[in-house]
Design an enzyme around this catalytic site. Structure first.
Site, PDB file in Angstrom:
ATOM      1  N   SER A   1       3.938  -0.751   0.503  1.00  0.00           N
ATOM      2  CA  SER A   1       4.495  -1.998   0.395  1.00  0.00           C
ATOM      3  C   SER A   1       4.075  -2.681  -0.722  1.00  0.00           C
ATOM      4  CB  SER A   1       4.071  -2.929   1.729  1.00  0.00           C
ATOM      5  OG  SER A   1       2.744  -3.389   1.389  1.00  0.00           O
ATOM      6  N   LYS A   2       5.160  -3.682  -1.060  1.00  0.00           N
ATOM      7  CA  LYS A   2       4.973  -4.616  -2.480  1.00  0.00           C
ATOM      8  C   LYS A   2       3.770  -5.363  -1.964  1.00  0.00           C
ATOM      9  CE  LYS A   2       9.858  -5.068  -1.801  1.00  0.00           C
ATOM     10  NZ  LYS A   2      11.080  -5.903  -1.712  1.00  0.00           N
ATOM     11  N   ARG A   3       3.406  -6.016  -0.889  1.00  0.00           N
ATOM     12  CA  ARG A   3       2.272  -6.910  -0.785  1.00  0.00           C
ATOM     13  C   ARG A   3       1.026  -6.296  -0.973  1.00  0.00           C
ATOM     14  NH1 ARG A   3      -0.243  -7.757   3.515  1.00  0.00           N
ATOM     15  NH2 ARG A   3       1.188  -6.463   4.942  1.00  0.00           N
TER      16      ARG A   3
ATOM     17  N   GLY B   1       1.407  -3.722  -4.667  1.00  0.00           N
ATOM     18  CA  GLY B   1       1.971  -4.473  -5.860  1.00  0.00           C
ATOM     19  C   GLY B   1       2.985  -3.681  -6.483  1.00  0.00           C
TER      20      GLY B   1
END
Ligand code: GLU
Length: 505
Positions: A256-258, A261
């Site tokens: 995930s992006k969260r 990053g």
């Protein structure tokens, strides 16, 4: 039937590696179909209906990522929010036909997901099997429902899912998929504030865009069953579905992006000096194969070989270790990029190197005029060891500038350990000056001179060559030192052999 596929990202972040792979598979599928039917289309729809989370910046970043990868849509981009009125009309039509109903549950009531939990909870308490159909408004007499709406009472519109039966479709990757109606709630189509919900919007737009194949992440499987119910209610044949395996983090968790990053964002790779063609090739192999050993494919080859049957069912792993700078992203992506840099036609690489040198303020117009041959030879010589375009301006800096850094490990290993070199290397410069007054400064001649010099000093060739490499290029590895001398030329070789700069570091 002419193939029409779409990539439908939600602009709630940057272009994620999994979304980019979905875009690629849609693109390849459309282009493959295009080999026999030139009307096949790859379309782009920005699903910006989640007003709270969608941003223009994200749309920009998605478009940038797609542009970098070279996936231009064949028709104008569709913005889902532009179609909201059509979505509302469709919900009202289903209401009129009795295929949907008004739900007057007050807005303060628990959210949709909570209602589902509450319904399940109640069903369990009553000892009943799952019962998704006991919404009190489902069977409200029509005239009463109309009267309450006419009196201005707010309502959501829910799909009336039949009591018994099942949805089923043949997924092109995962095979037959079935879901009993009892497992699907009467989904909300339109919220009480008039906001159309995701599944309705997707179905309406896919119908309007005449999409024939929906290729998207496996995380949408549950939605697909709900969407099929909407197709059925509308009396429209659903498209063919192909769900793609997920791309997981090294610990097999969600990528995930969260959590992870920038490493999952497409523009990161563009900015880190990856070649779009190499990254595309890497993405193609994340969950697909043509059933052969080959790993390097041109775009044309991918188009020719791509088929849904080559998509794997098991999830792909994206390997990286955030704590190790050399493994900041997947090894295979890095290897693939290096392979492209090393082997692609030089003519195709040169413009990329030019852009990199320009960005690093190392570009000189002469490289395209008087020094063109030198520039081409140099790029060809140094590319063999490089992983990214950035390496041309970092590790390769000494070829394009007099202002380059010395790697301290290289100084330690190749200079400090051999203090004699502090005198010998300037002496070698003298020797070059004396020997190459009229003789060409080429590899063969340089070798003779350096070998004779080495013998005189009673040392090993490697000691002289490694020391010279560190002075001339600042690093400990690179192409053959004879070719480095020749490439840098007599004058620059002499100046650098004489320089005491590295010794004083
Ligand atoms: N907007 C959805 C997403 O970004 C994709 C929906 C679809 O492909 O149908 O996950």
């Amino acid at each position: 039937m002419t193939t029409r596929v779409r990539f439908a990202p939600s602009p709630t972040g940057y272009l994620h590696i999994g979304s980019a792979r979905t875009a690629l598979f849609n693109y390849l599928f459309a282009r493959h179909a295009g080999l026999t039917d030139p009307d096949s289309k790859f379309l782009l729809r920005i699903e910006d209906t989640d007003l709270a989370r969608s941003t223009e910046e994200s749309t920009r970043s998605i478009l940038d990522g797609l542009e970098w990868l070279g996936f231009a849509p064949d028709e104008e981009i569709v913005f889902q929010s532009d179609n909201a009125e059509k979505h509302r009309e469709t919900a009202r039509k289903l209401l009129t036909e009795g295929k949907a109903y008004r739900d007057f549950t007050p807005k303060e009531a628990p959210s949709d997901a909570n209602i589902k939990d509450a319904i399940k909870e109640r069903a369990r308490e009553q000892g009943a099997d799952k019962n998704m159909r006991d919404n009190p408004f489902r069977d409200l007499p029509r005239d009463e429902s109309d009267a309450r709406a006419a009196a201005g009472e707010p309502f959501a519109i829910r799909l009336r899912v039949a009591e018994s039966g099942k949805t089923s479709f043949e997924d092109q990757v995962y095979g037959l998929q079935e879901r009993d109606y009892s497992e699907i709630e009467d989904l909300v189509l339109l919220r009480s504030d008039g906001h159309p919900l995701y599944n309705l919007a997707v179905v309406c737009d896919d119908i309007e865009m005449a999409i024939t194949h929906v290729i998207r992440g496996q995380d949408h499987l549950t939605n697909t069953h709900k969407q099929i119910l909407i197709y059925e209610a509308l009396g429209v044949t659903p498209p063919v579905f192909a769900h793609l395996p997920l791309i997981m983090a090294p610990n097999k968790g969600k990528l995930s992006k969260r959590k992870h990053g920038e490493v999952v964002s497409m523009t990161t790779y563009r900015d880190a000096g990856f070649l779009a063609e190499a990254f595309r090739n890497y993405l193609a192999l994340l969950g697909w194969s043509a059933g052969e050993e080959q790993e390097i494919y041109s775009l044309d080859e991918l188009v020719a070989k791509f088929s849904l049957s080559g998509i794997h069912r098991s999830n792909a792993i994206f390997n990286f270790s955030p704590d190790d700078p050399r493994k900041w992203t997947d090894d295979k992506a890095q290897w693939m990029n290096a392979e492209y840099i090393r082997t692609m036609p030089l003519d195709e690489l040169l413009p990329h190197v030019k852009a990199e040198l320009k960005a690093a303020k190392l570009w000189r117009e002469e490289y395209e005029e008087d020094d063109r041959a030198w520039y081409e030879r140099t790029v060809d010589l140094i590319r063999a060891r490089f992983f990214t375009l950035k390496d041309f301006s970092s590790q390769g800096r000494a070829y394009f500038s007099e202002d380059y850094d010395f790697d301290s490990a290289a100084i330690e290993k190749n200079l400090s350990k051999f203090p004699d070199l502090r005198v010998w290397l300037p002496e070698l410069a003298e020797r070059f000056e004396a020997e190459f007054g009229d003789k060409p400064f080429n590899e063969t001649n340089i070798e003779l001179v350096v070998r004779a010099f080495t013998e005189e000093k009673g040392t090993k060739l490697g000691v002289i060559m490694n020391g010279a490499r560190t002075l001339l290029t600042g690093v400990a590895v690179g192409p053959s030192m004879l070719s480095v001398f020749e490439t840098l030329g007599l004058e620059r070789s002499i100046i650098r052999l004489r320089s005491q700069l590295a010794w004083s570091q």
